[in-house]
Structure formats: structure tokens, C-alpha cells
Design a protein around this motif. Structure first.
Motif, short mmCIF file in Angstrom:
data_model
loop_
_atom_site.label_atom_id
_atom_site.label_comp_id
_atom_site.label_asym_id
_atom_site.label_seq_id
_atom_site.Cartn_x
_atom_site.Cartn_y
_atom_site.Cartn_z
N HIS A 25 -3.88 -2.08 20.24
CA HIS A 25 -2.72 -2.06 19.34
C HIS A 25 -3.16 -2.42 17.92
O HIS A 25 -3.81 -3.44 17.69
CB HIS A 25 -1.66 -3.06 19.82
CG HIS A 25 -0.41 -3.07 19.01
ND1 HIS A 25 0.49 -2.03 19.00
CD2 HIS A 25 0.09 -4.00 18.16
CE1 HIS A 25 1.50 -2.32 18.20
NE2 HIS A 25 1.27 -3.52 17.67
N HIS A 26 -2.82 -1.53 16.96
CA HIS A 26 -3.13 -1.75 15.54
C HIS A 26 -1.81 -1.79 14.77
O HIS A 26 -1.30 -0.74 14.35
CB HIS A 26 -4.02 -0.64 14.99
CG HIS A 26 -5.32 -0.48 15.71
ND1 HIS A 26 -6.43 -1.23 15.41
CD2 HIS A 26 -5.68 0.32 16.74
CE1 HIS A 26 -7.44 -0.88 16.20
NE2 HIS A 26 -7.01 0.06 17.02
N PRO A 27 -1.22 -2.97 14.57
CA PRO A 27 0.09 -3.03 13.90
C PRO A 27 0.03 -2.63 12.43
O PRO A 27 0.98 -2.04 11.91
CB PRO A 27 0.50 -4.50 14.07
CG PRO A 27 -0.79 -5.24 14.28
CD PRO A 27 -1.69 -4.30 14.99
N HIS A 28 -1.08 -2.91 11.73
CA HIS A 28 -1.17 -2.56 10.32
C HIS A 28 -1.32 -1.06 10.10
O HIS A 28 -0.97 -0.54 9.04
CB HIS A 28 -2.35 -3.30 9.68
CG HIS A 28 -3.66 -2.99 10.33
ND1 HIS A 28 -3.99 -3.44 11.59
CD2 HIS A 28 -4.74 -2.29 9.90
CE1 HIS A 28 -5.20 -3.04 11.92
NE2 HIS A 28 -5.68 -2.33 10.91
N THR A 70 -14.90 -2.60 17.39
CA THR A 70 -14.42 -1.61 16.41
C THR A 70 -13.02 -1.92 15.90
O THR A 70 -12.49 -1.15 15.10
CB THR A 70 -14.41 -0.21 17.06
OG1 THR A 70 -13.48 -0.19 18.16
CG2 THR A 70 -15.80 0.16 17.58
N MET A 71 -12.42 -3.04 16.33
CA MET A 71 -11.06 -3.38 15.94
C MET A 71 -11.05 -4.34 14.75
O MET A 71 -11.97 -5.15 14.59
CB MET A 71 -10.31 -4.00 17.13
CG MET A 71 -10.16 -3.06 18.32
SD MET A 71 -9.58 -3.87 19.82
CE MET A 71 -8.08 -4.67 19.25
N ALA A 72 -10.01 -4.24 13.94
CA ALA A 72 -9.84 -5.15 12.80
C ALA A 72 -9.29 -6.48 13.28
O ALA A 72 -8.91 -6.66 14.45
CB ALA A 72 -8.91 -4.52 11.76
N SER A 73 -9.25 -7.45 12.37
CA SER A 73 -8.78 -8.78 12.73
C SER A 73 -7.30 -8.80 13.08
O SER A 73 -6.85 -9.62 13.88
CB SER A 73 -9.05 -9.76 11.58
OG SER A 73 -8.42 -9.30 10.38
N GLU A 74 -6.52 -7.87 12.51
CA GLU A 74 -5.08 -7.82 12.82
C GLU A 74 -4.78 -7.13 14.15
O GLU A 74 -3.67 -7.24 14.66
CB GLU A 74 -4.33 -7.09 11.70
CG GLU A 74 -4.46 -7.73 10.32
CD GLU A 74 -5.69 -7.23 9.59
OE1 GLU A 74 -6.48 -6.47 10.20
OE2 GLU A 74 -5.87 -7.61 8.41
N LYS A 105 8.66 5.88 9.37
CA LYS A 105 8.78 4.78 8.41
C LYS A 105 7.48 4.53 7.67
O LYS A 105 7.49 4.27 6.46
CB LYS A 105 9.24 3.53 9.15
CG LYS A 105 9.42 2.32 8.25
CD LYS A 105 9.90 1.11 9.06
CE LYS A 105 10.08 -0.11 8.18
NZ LYS A 105 10.54 -1.30 8.96
N GLN A 106 6.35 4.60 8.36
CA GLN A 106 5.08 4.22 7.76
C GLN A 106 4.35 5.39 7.10
O GLN A 106 3.68 5.19 6.08
CB GLN A 106 4.18 3.58 8.83
CG GLN A 106 2.96 2.88 8.27
CD GLN A 106 2.30 1.99 9.31
OE1 GLN A 106 2.80 1.85 10.43
NE2 GLN A 106 1.19 1.37 8.96
N ASN A 154 -9.50 -0.35 8.80
CA ASN A 154 -8.28 -0.60 8.02
C ASN A 154 -7.92 0.56 7.09
O ASN A 154 -6.87 0.52 6.46
CB ASN A 154 -8.44 -1.86 7.17
CG ASN A 154 -8.65 -3.10 8.03
OD1 ASN A 154 -7.97 -3.29 9.03
ND2 ASN A 154 -9.60 -3.95 7.65
N GLU A 155 -8.77 1.57 6.98
CA GLU A 155 -8.55 2.63 6.00
C GLU A 155 -7.64 3.70 6.59
O GLU A 155 -8.07 4.50 7.44
CB GLU A 155 -9.88 3.25 5.57
CG GLU A 155 -10.84 2.28 4.91
CD GLU A 155 -11.60 1.45 5.92
OE1 GLU A 155 -11.47 1.75 7.13
OE2 GLU A 155 -12.32 0.51 5.53
#
Length: 598
Positions: free
Chosen positions: A218-221, A240-244, A356-357, A375-376
Motif C-alpha cells: 500500500h502506497h498512500p502518498h 523498494t518501498m518508501a517510508s510512507e 481525486k488524486q 515517490n516520483e
């Protein structure tokens, strides 16, 4: 010792010590020369045959020189024999030993002295074999205490637990979240797969392991999420996942549903083949799993331009080599195809809130995300389909073309384990259409009701029988299960399929997250009627809602889905009934949505 038979009488050996003549390695210490005629055999210390001696009486031989040469050769042979190792029986070893240089005696000027080649003697070897035979035969016969370990199909003698422990594998802590927001930190090994972690969480959460649990990335950002494949390594994915980003633990009944009903996932107008296909379910899956085949998924999609907010509707085709769009209408000529994304180093995600996003034109968006992107959002390849069936077709085809036979192996492993453990475990209750049928237990033995009209009338009679039983309980003075203060009004809140006071949109979201398969359902409180309930059901990848209304009969309260034709004393009876009979519903209730607190 005897020499080779050359057609004459054996020669008597004289003129030398017995220790030299009977030495066991005499045959290895003397030079081997070509065979000579019997008359030419002679040597130092060996008298010549009588006739030869008689004919050479006039030759003068230096006997003293011959004796000295023979003594020197004997001393060298004895020194070499002392270095030979001895066996347990006192005999000399027959292995290779360093050869001592034998001094050749000086022959007479007119006489060439040569030695004959002795016969090979195997007495020492024969004695050793007899000694070994006597030793083994003298031992008592001991029976084998473990004959089962000597068979060809026996397990190895050393079990993994009996071996010394090797180097400990690297461990890492992973935090997993549930649907209600609770989390749990789990220590896992570096080689643990998503299936292994799900089974560990099922065991620790005391859930039913029906092979439908999944680990969600899950990547909420970014507004993305996907279910990990069972063979993927958790630690590798987390790198490979971001901190969020985070892992979610939830149900996914549609993970391998396309193996059961492939025709529902791949519409005919969207699939083309490079070879002739008969259109059967088996052929459809084989074409996807066979690496030599060239299936194509084609159709129109809304494609978001990289680095821009605009969307374009393009004709897109999916092949094994990647996702392509046509620059000229619906043409698939090579000069008109442009590569949109490569599936090799990418993963397929679904959009959570695309409108929405990302200002998506529809609610059925998905994304091809390169593994190097964290994150990009500018490097994401965002696409939108016209409906849920089209989106499911595109995403399922991407999974099949990328993983191939790995997906089929992941699908077969739980079935194989279940077949192996079927004799040792209690079978889980099945609610599939093939195993649940209407039954009549009015006689001494039960029978299957095959007539649909008779099955419907039996269902109505069963509903009336429940009402009569509750009425008799009131007459006898016992507490009625239909009394407002009884458990029947609140007992459904203890069930996993009841989700309380949630909105219509939230119930649809839960259904979509846990898989759009036929028979997936949940119950919730009605927002329009405080005394009513709502059954949310999925059928043909569409979500439908059915209101459950309370009704009174003779002062008693019942619940019904069909305006009072079939009545139930509580919601548990209602769910049990429609798991066996579809009644007014489009399909039977098969799988319930569940939320587990970790």
C-alpha cells in the motif's frame, strides 16, 4: 620356486644363499629380459647345464669376481626389503615400493650372463583373502534393527535436525497493518515469501486458513496498492518501498479466480491469438501460460501523459514484450506502435482514488509502476478502463504475461497440501454451488431435492417451521429468542460478516478490496431505516444491495428479504439459509468479507 618350462628338466639352483632364492619379492627386483633359449640361461652363482659345461671346459671364468658381484647385489636387495611396510599378518605389502638399483655383475669377456624371468607367485594375496574370509565368517550374525532404512525409497539417515546448525539466516522486522488500523511487528527471515508471512499471521491471529489471505503493498502518498504474489520475497519488496508505504493483511478471494472462471475475466472482443484457438477454458489458459504463444489484449484505454495532467484515449495492445499504444487509430502495424511500459521490471497496481488524486476520467484506473520508483509520481504509467471488467482483464493479463507458470504453481500448492492433509484434518465447511444442495429430511433418510419448485416450497416451509418452534417456546413459558431483550436482536453483531454502521460507499470499497467474485457479501446497518439491515452482494463483478426488513407476525418480529414470504428469527438463520439457497438473490452467499485485528 620354479622357472618357466622351456621344454627341459628344471634346473637345480646352487651357488647362492637360500634367503635370496626364496625372497618373496625376488620377481620384482630382477630385470625382465626377453625370453631366451634354455641353453642361454645362466647367471652368477648358477651352474650351467651339464652339456654346456662339458662343451666349455676350456673357458676360464673368474669365479672370485662373480662371487663378489653377487654379494654386492644381495646386500642392496636386503637393504631395499627392510624398507617395505608389513601387513597385520607379518607379510610384506604388495604395493609399489622404491626400487633398489641392482648392480649388474660383470660377465666374462666371451660369455654374456643373463637372468631368466621368474613366474608370478600369488601366495601372499591368496593368504590375505583367506584370512579376511575367516575373520568375517567367524563373526556372529547380527540382525539389522532398522530394515526400513535400507529400502530404495527410505528417507535419509540424517534428518535436518540431527545435522549441526549452520550459520543463522538474516532476520528483519516487518510491520503489518490490518483493515481496522491495528498493526503488528513480525520478525521474519530474509527468504520468507508472502505466502509464508500470511500463514504466520493467520496462525497468530487465530483465523481460518482458507488460502485467501493476501499481503497488500500500500502506497498512500501515490494512491496505489497491489496484492503481492505468493512467491515474492517480503524483504525484497520492502526494499523498494518508501517510508510512507506499508503492508496490509486482508482477504483477496479473486487472487486466483481467473483459473476457475477464465471466460469471465477475458471477454472475446479483447483477446486475440497468433494461432487458432478453440475457445475452451483450458485452451485459453494454456495460451497464456505457454511461453511460445503470443496472446494479445487489445482495446481503448485512457492514458495519462508522463509529467502532465492531461489524459488521452488511445488504442492499446498488451503483448509479452510490453504495453504498446497505436499512434494511428486502431492500427497495429509495427511502425504505428509505440512502447508505453515494460512489464519486466515493473509491477501492476490499482488506483485507490484516481479521480481525486490524478483527475482520472473513470473510477477504474490502474498503474504500471517501475520497481525503481518510490515517490516520483511523474514516472508512473497511469491508465483508466471504461468498466470494472475491462480493468480486471488488463490487470490479470499483465500478471499472467509477467509471471506465467509461477502463478499456476502458486494456485496449485494449497490444493496439493489440502489433498495431503485431508486424511488427518477435519474438512472445512464448503458453501460452493457444487457441494450445497436442498435436502429433505422428513423421512427416515435424507434425499436431495432436484426440482427447483419443490426446493423453493421446502424453503418456505422451513421458514414457517422456525416460526412455529419459536411460538411453542413462548407458550411453554421459556424465553423467546424473538423477544426484544433476547440475544436474537444482537447476536449477529458477533459474526464476522456483520460490519455494523458503515456507509454504502465503504461497503462497496470493502467488497472491491477483497475481490469481486460471485457470492462475496457483507451485512451492515441501514442508513435510511434504523430498524433494517442491508445485504451487500457481488455478482458478475457488480455490487448490489438488498434491504432486510423486520416484519411482525402474531406479535413476533422476523427478518425477511422478500417482503415477508421467507421469514427468519435472526440474521444468522437468514445467512445460513441463503448460503444453501439463492432464493430471490442472483447467487448464493459464498464468501463473507472479514476484518481481523492483529
Amino acid at each position: 620356486m620354479w622357472f618357466e618350462d622351456r621344454g627341459e628338466e628344471p634346473m637345480a639352483l646352487a651357488g647362492g644363499p637360500d634367503s635370496f632364492l626364496h625372497h618373496p619379492y625376488h620377481q620384482d627386483k630382477v630385470e625382465q629380459t626377453p625370453p631366451q633359449r634354455p641353453g642361454e640361461l645362466a647367471g652368477p652363482g648358477f651352474p650351467a647345464p651339464p652339456d654346456r659345461l662339458a662343451s666349455h671346459q676350456e673357458d676360464d671364468v673368474d669365479l672370485e669376481a662373480l662371487v663378489n658381484d653377487m654379494d654386492a647385489s644381495l646386500e642392496s636387495l636386503c637393504a631395499a626389503s627392510e624398507t617395505v611396510p608389513l601387513l597385520h599378518n607379518g607379510q610384506h605389502s604388495r604395493g609399489p615400493v622404491p626400487r633398489a638399483r641392482v648392480l649388474q655383475p660383470q660377465a666374462a669377456p666371451r660369455q654374456r650372463v643373463q637372468r631368466s624371468q621368474p613366474v608370478s607367485i600369488l601366495a601372499v594375496r591368496r593368504l590375505q583373502e583367506e584370512d579376511l574370509h575367516l575373520r568375517t565368517s567367524s563373526l556372529p550374525a547380527i540382525p539389522n534393527p532398522f530394515p526400513e532404512l535400507c529400502g530404495p525409497g527410505s528417507p535419509p539417515a540424517l534428518t535436518p535436525g540431527s545435522l549441526p546448525p549452520g550459520p543463522a539466516a538474516a532476520k528483519q522486522d516487518v510491520k503489518v497493518f490490518s483493515e481496522d488500523g491495528t498493526s503488528k511487528v513480525v520478525e521474519i527471515l530474509a527468504d520468507m515469501t508472502a505466502r509464508d508471512l500470511c500463514q504466520l499471521l493467520v496462525y497468530r491471529s487465530h483465523c481460518v486458513d482458507d488460502n485467501s489471505w493476501a499481503l497488500v503493498e500500500h502506497h498512500p502518498h501515490l494512491g496505489l496498492e497491489r496484492c503481492l504474489e505468493d512467491h515474492e520475497l517480503v524483504v525484497q519488496v520492502e526494499s523498494t518501498m518508501a517510508s510512507e508505504s506499508k503492508f496490509l493483511f486482508r482477504k483477496n478471494y479473486a487472487k486466483y479466480e481467473f483459473f476457475k472462471n477464465p471466460m469471465n475475466f477475458f471477454p472475446e472482443q479483447m483477446v486475440t491469438w497468433c494461432q487458432q484457438s478453440n475457445g475452451s477454458h483450458t485452451q485459453l489458459l494454456q495460451n497464456f501460460l505457454n511461453s511460445s504463444s503470443c496472446p494479445e489484449i487489445q482495446g481503448f484505454l485512457h492514458v495519462k501523459e508522463l509529467g502532465r495532467k492531461s489524459w488521452k484515449k488511445l488504442y492499446v495492445c498488451l503483448r509479452r514484450s510490453g504495453l504498446y499504444c497505436s499512434t494511428k487509430g486502431a492500427s497495429k502495424e509495427p511502425r504505428h506502435l509505440q512502447l508505453l511500459a515494460d512489464l519486466e521490471d515493473s509491477s501492476i497496481f490499482s488506483l485507490i482514488a484516481g479521480r481525486k488524486q490524478y483527475s482520472a476520467p473513470t473510477d477504474y484506473g490502474f498503474c504500471i509502476k517501475p520497481n525503481r520508483v518510490r515517490n516520483e509520481a511523474k514516472e508512473l504509467r497511469l491508465l483508466c478502463a471504461e468498466d470494472e471488467q475491462s480493468r480486471t482483464c488488463w490487470m490479470t493479463a499483465c500478471r499472467l504475461l509477467k509471471y506465467g507458470m509461477l502463478l499456476y504453481q502458486n494456485y496449485r500448492i494449497p490444493q496439493q497440501r489440502k489433498a495431503m492433509l485431508s486424511h488427518f484434518s477435519t474438512p472445512v465447511r464448503s458453501v460452493s454451488e457444487n457441494s450445497l444442495v436442498a435436502m429433505d429430511f422428513s423421512g427416515q433418510t435424507g434425499r436431495v431435492i432436484e426440482n427447483p419448485a419443490e426446493a423453493q416450497s421446502a424453503a418456505l416451509e422451513e421458514g414457517h417451521a422456525w416460526r412455529k418452534r419459536s411460538t411453542r417456546m413462548n407458550i411453554l413459558g421459556s424465553q423467546s429468542p424473538l423477544h426484544p431483550s433476547a440475544l436474537s436482536t444482537v447476536i449477529h453483531r458477533t459474526q464476522h460478516w456483520f460490519h455494523g454502521r458503515i456507509s454504502r460507499e465503504e461497503s462497496h470499497r470493502i467488497i472491491k478490496q477483497q475481490g469481486l467474485v460471485d457470492g462475496l457479501f457483507l451485512l451492515r446497518d441501514s442508513q435510511s431505516n434504523p430498524k433494517a439491515f442491508v445485504l451487500t452482494l457481488c455478482h458478475h463483478q457488480k455490487i448490489k444491495n438488498f434491504q432486510i426488513l423486520p416484519c411482525e407476525d402474531d406479535g413476533q418480529t422476523f427478518f425477511s428479504l422478500d417482503d415477508g414470504n421467507t421469514k427468519f428469527s435472526d440474521l444468522i438463520q437468514l445467512v445460513d439459509f441463503y448460503q444453501l439457497n439463492k432464493g430471490v438473490l442472483p447467487c448464493r452467499l459464498k464468501h463473507h468479507c472479514i476484518r481481523v485485528a492483529l
